[in-house]
Write an enzyme that holds these catalytic residues in place. Sequence first.
Site, mmCIF file in Angstrom:
data_model
loop_
_atom_site.group_PDB
_atom_site.id
_atom_site.type_symbol
_atom_site.label_atom_id
_atom_site.label_comp_id
_atom_site.label_asym_id
_atom_site.label_seq_id
_atom_site.Cartn_x
_atom_site.Cartn_y
_atom_site.Cartn_z
ATOM 1 N N HIS A 98 6.485 0.636 -1.030
ATOM 2 C CA HIS A 98 6.614 0.408 -2.468
ATOM 3 C C HIS A 98 7.998 0.811 -2.965
ATOM 4 C CE1 HIS A 98 5.337 -0.098 -6.599
ATOM 5 N NE2 HIS A 98 4.085 -0.332 -6.237
ATOM 6 N N GLU A 136 6.649 -6.027 -1.983
ATOM 7 C CA GLU A 136 5.679 -5.321 -1.160
ATOM 8 C C GLU A 136 4.990 -6.315 -0.220
ATOM 9 O OE1 GLU A 136 3.164 -2.929 -3.981
ATOM 10 O OE2 GLU A 136 4.613 -3.812 -5.382
ATOM 11 N N HIS A 161 -3.846 0.993 -4.919
ATOM 12 C CA HIS A 161 -2.978 1.720 -3.981
ATOM 13 C C HIS A 161 -3.648 2.931 -3.331
ATOM 14 C CE1 HIS A 161 0.111 -0.999 -4.983
ATOM 15 N NE2 HIS A 161 0.741 -0.319 -5.929
#
Length: 354
Positions: A183, A319, A109
């Site tokens: 997210h 996602e 991420h």
Amino acid sequence: MAASITSAPFGQLPDGSAAELFTLRNNQGLTATITNYGGIVTSLTTPDRTGELGDIVLGYDTLAGYLADGGTYFGALVGRYGNRIRQGRFELDGKAYQLATNNGPNHLHGGLRGFDKVLWQAHTENGPEGPCLFLRYVSPDGEEGYPGTLTVQVRYTLTNSNALRIEYEATTDQATPLNLTHHGYFNLSAGQHPDVLGHELTLYADRYTVVDDTLIPTGELRPVAGTAMDFTSAQAIGARIGQVAGGYDHNWVLARAAGPDTWADLALAADVYEPRSGRRMRVLTDQPGVQFYSGNFLDGSLQGKGGTRYGRHAGFCLETQHFPDSPNQPAFPSTILQPGHVFRSATEYRFGAA
């Protein structure tokens, strides 16, 4: 009811800069609150079958909660690269790059300070489809180890047809990997049930990316038929979760084929129904994959909104994205943004009840 946008202070960051909280309300009465810190959707209210509004996303009441969070990414805008890159390494145009390994041996991420932890420039507009929040961030060359100065704009629209639409746009002055996503953790019972195992999920995908024990794809795209990964027809999230080591945290390959560029229109990726409340959420995207995560790492230690303790499977994520580790997987759709090109993508979360 007229659509509207309001803003309020949301606290200070450690460097003294001020975060804001924006409330978007559409003409049906739905609301979304979003902060320019990390592009986080802090609340999202939608009606149940009786018309009663409830907040369907996990998160915190204050900025301090998000600042102290150890890595859930509640509601955040994720980048430069959402999901994992094997050992934080990739090679681009003959040059090797090393990123932070912040998820076991892998990069996750965007690294130690990804887009979820920066303050975005914000402005608002009451557009024809509904209220809009525009966020802009310039990521300098070398930030978190990525090449190129990347300019990103994200537009959130709470449409008058009861959808939260997220549109991404980015340009770069050097080739760089890019995989932007949202997210959000959803619980369509709006806090009336402590877990999401009874939610009924459909994924419009007949294959998934097989992963190793660190959740890095092996390269195999395996059919879901006959496995616990098969959500081609509606299944309760908890029905077969015990057959998946650790729970669901995998990328599904959406049914429509993807090329190296983003798609021009949106296709249905997922449909979720919560039988107690009657709430339904449909997810549409132009991306080739969707990461379904069943909140496996929530353990009751986090105190969220209203003092709620978020236990295992308290929320789920969908996602929309490219596949994990794509910079190291030449057979996967490319995630490399080149200078002179504009990355554009969109995802919609559409809400209803029955």
